[in-house]
Each structure stands twice: as C-alpha cells, then as structure tokens.
Scaffold this active site. Structure first.
Site, PDB file in Angstrom:
ATOM      1  N   THR A 145     -62.821 -51.807   3.921  1.00 14.06           N
ATOM      2  CA  THR A 145     -62.008 -52.965   4.282  1.00 14.06           C
ATOM      3  C   THR A 145     -61.187 -53.470   3.107  1.00 14.06           C
ATOM      4  OG1 THR A 145     -62.166 -55.309   4.976  1.00 14.06           O
ATOM      5  CG2 THR A 145     -64.007 -54.402   3.767  1.00 14.06           C
ATOM      6  N   ASP A 146     -60.095 -54.175   3.424  1.00 18.06           N
ATOM      7  CA  ASP A 146     -59.302 -54.799   2.368  1.00 18.06           C
ATOM      8  C   ASP A 146     -59.993 -56.020   1.768  1.00 18.06           C
ATOM      9  OD1 ASP A 146     -59.019 -56.490   4.540  1.00 18.06           O
ATOM     10  OD2 ASP A 146     -56.826 -56.506   4.542  1.00 18.06           O
TER      11      ASP A 146
END
Length: 368
Positions: A145-146
């Site tokens: 994930t970012d």
C-alpha cells in the site's frame, strides 16, 4: 527436456493468498477470465472480509481450487506448494482497514508481519527445491500500500519508490514491516520477489467498511453518510480492475527485487467522492430528495493522513502499464455494481458487520 520444462512453467498454477478478499478475488476472476490462463490455488482464512461467494462464478471450473486456511499455518502452506508446484505466489492476504487497526492492532501484526514472515519462509524452502526453468521462472509478488509512505502536504510531490517509509497507523506500520521483510528475503536469501505499492482501490466486491461501499450502502438504507473531519483528505483512487492488470504486468515482466508504485492518477478529496456517489445515486435510484442531504461530518480518526498521491512513472516507463479507467467512469461502474448486487451486500452486512459499525462510529460526535 527444455520444452517439457517450459510447458510446466507455463501451465503451473498461481498460489494466491487472500484470494477471496476484495482485490484478491478481482485478481483471481480476471486471471481465469482468459480460457488459456494457468490455474489458481486460492488460500484464504475467510475472515469477515474474505468471502467465498466472491468466487461463485468459478464453481465447476477445474482450474480453480479454494483452500480455507491461514498463511501462518506453515504445514498447510508447505503442502500446497509441494502438491501444486506453483510458478508464483501472489500475496494479497492482509488485515487492511485503518480504523480496525486503531481499535485492535494485534490482528494486524499477526497477519501482516508474522503471516508474511511465515509465507516467506515456506516460499524460501520451496524455492530451494526448484531447478531449471521452474526455478528461473518462480516469483513471490507482495501486494502492499501507499500508506507505508505516510502523509503528504498539499503541494508535496507524489510518493515514488524511493520515498522513505513513515507509517502513521498500526495498519501502515504492519505493511511497512512486511515490505521490509520481503526486501530482506531477496537480498539475504535470493528469493525472487516483487513488491507493488498501490493507492486506494475501489470497485466490485469491496467490503462495505471502506469509504465508497460504505457510502453507497448507508445512502440506500437512509442512514447518515459519515465524513471524517472536514472531508478534505486527499486520496489517489485506483479502479480495482486496473490494479489487477498492473499486478499481472509486474508478475510477467517486473525486474526481480524491484518495487513498483501503482496509482490511478485520480486525486480526489473524500468529500468530493461522497458527493459524486450521491449524485450518481440521485441519477440511478432517485428518491425525491438528494442523497447528499444524508452527509454527516463526524470527529476525525486519530492520526488520519491528510494526503496520499502515487508517482507511477516507473511502472509506466519500464512496463508500459497505464490505468484504463478514469475516476468518474470507474465510480459509475462501481455504484452500478452495488445496485445490481444487493443480495451480495445483504449477505456481507451481517450482525457482526453492524456491531463493528456501531463500535467504530457510535463514539464519534458530529462536527462542523
């Protein structure tokens, strides 16, 4: 002999962890949409967000095997690897909701850190048994994930693959730890890994605790549409089908040991997303007054990151991947899917779901 090995590599299945969850099931369905695709072994613990009904369309398809089990069960994972001889592990399995990680971080450390460690060890042992093209072709792709990168100010450049990690929630910290583990198993043990860090996903089969399906579900039920704080948090929204195509691209052509950021080029504020959903519902299922009248601002959650944005130029430049959907069209497809699949929604919004919603939102006071 070489031809035989090539055929084995091409026809060997994928082992997909978390393949009954939101992104995982979309990936499995997309992969098997191709009649010539290799098989898939789906391993899923089938917790609240892992729904075997997501894969109902594959019933009777001999290319797909669904296994109910935990990635922490090393004996099970090892047996699956030896039995099915997969050409790759695609690792989606994770606890993924920030709000849940705030209220109960232990489950996130268990699955995201300990689970990834256990899976890496099983993969390392399996990889050691491979030879020839089976060994050359094997991949371990870790989906992340970012949120591992932290938060951005309004004018800061987007996250790129070399942005230092600065996680701000138990969820993000657990995913950052898992990313580090995958990197270490490449550099220390030579395991052929790939990592993808994606922006916020949306689309069919998303469990309705996340913003977009939550708003759709609450709007149709005549309930308040909770918006944290001032609603001006910015996210880069990625249609799940585009994310799955990116994963397929990285799996096929990504450079070993590399990380690829995957984004949708769609930065939107949360309040803008909510109002757009309301406008679409006004169009698709009008009720006399606008669904936007149900918007309710509530106390912000602790440590809420202000802005995420992905710089996806690396995957675009190296692998020629670009998202196919813009946000407006992707959101139209998503709202339409939830309207057309109300039995699925009713099935997943069980008593346990209602109890969770009460726990998460009942203590939040309405704000400006």
């Amino acid at each position: 002999m070489q031809e035989t090995l090539r055929q084995m590599t091409h026809t060997a299945p994928l082992l997909v962890t978390g393949g009954a969850g939101f992104i995982g099931s979309n990936f499995v369905l997309r992969h098997l949409r191709d009649a010539a695709a290799s098989g898939v072994v789906t391993l899923d613990a089938l917790t609240y967000a892992g729904n075997p009904h997501n894969l109902d369309s594959l019933m009777g398809d001999t290319r797909h095997t669904l296994v109910h089990g935990d990635i922490l069960d090393r004996e099970l994972v090892a047996s699956l690897l030896q039995k099915h001889r997969p050409r790759a592990i695609v690792h989606f399995a994770a606890e993924s909701h920030v709000d849940r990680s705030i209220l109960g971080p232990g489950a996130f450390l268990r699955t995201n850190i300990d689970g990834t460690f256990a899976l890496l060890e099983c993969a390392r042992e399996y990889f050691a048994t491979l030879t020839g093209e089976e060994r050359e072709g094997f991949r371990f792709l870790h989906v992340s994930t970012d949120e591992v990168y932290g938060t951005l100010t309004p004018d800061a450049p987007a996250f790129h693959e070399d942005t230092p990690f600065a996680p701000n929630s138990p969820y993000a910290a657990s995913k950052a730890a898992s990313d580090h583990l995958v990197r270490a198993w490449t550099h220390t043990y030579g395991l052929p890994t790939l990592i993808t860090n994606c922006s916020n996903n949306y689309g069919p089969y998303q469990f309705p605790e996340k913003l977009i399906p939550l708003v759709i579900n609450n709007a149709l039920a005549g309930k308040p549409l909770p918006v944290y704080g001032d609603g001006m948090q910015v996210r880069d929204w990625l249609f799940v089908e585009d994310h799955c195509s990116a994963i397929e691209t990285v799996l096929a052509n990504g450079r070993l040991g590399e990380t690829y950021n995957v984004g949708g080029n769609n930065q939107q504020t949360n309040i803008s997303v909510v109002k757009t959903i309301c406008a679409l519902l006004d169009e698709f299922k009008p009720k006399g007054t606008s669904y936007a009248d149900q918007i309710t601002y509530v106390t912000d959650r602790p440590g809420h990151d202000r802005r995420y944005a992905i710089d996806a130029r690396k995957i675009q430049r190296e692998l020629n991947w670009f998202p196919a959907q813009d946000f407006v069209n992707g959101l139209r497809l998503t709202v339409r899917w939830y309207l057309d699949n109300q039995p699925w929604v009713e099935n997943v919004t069980s008593g346990a779901y209602r109890e969770w919603m009460d726990t998460n939102y009942s203590a939040r006071t309405e704000g400006a």
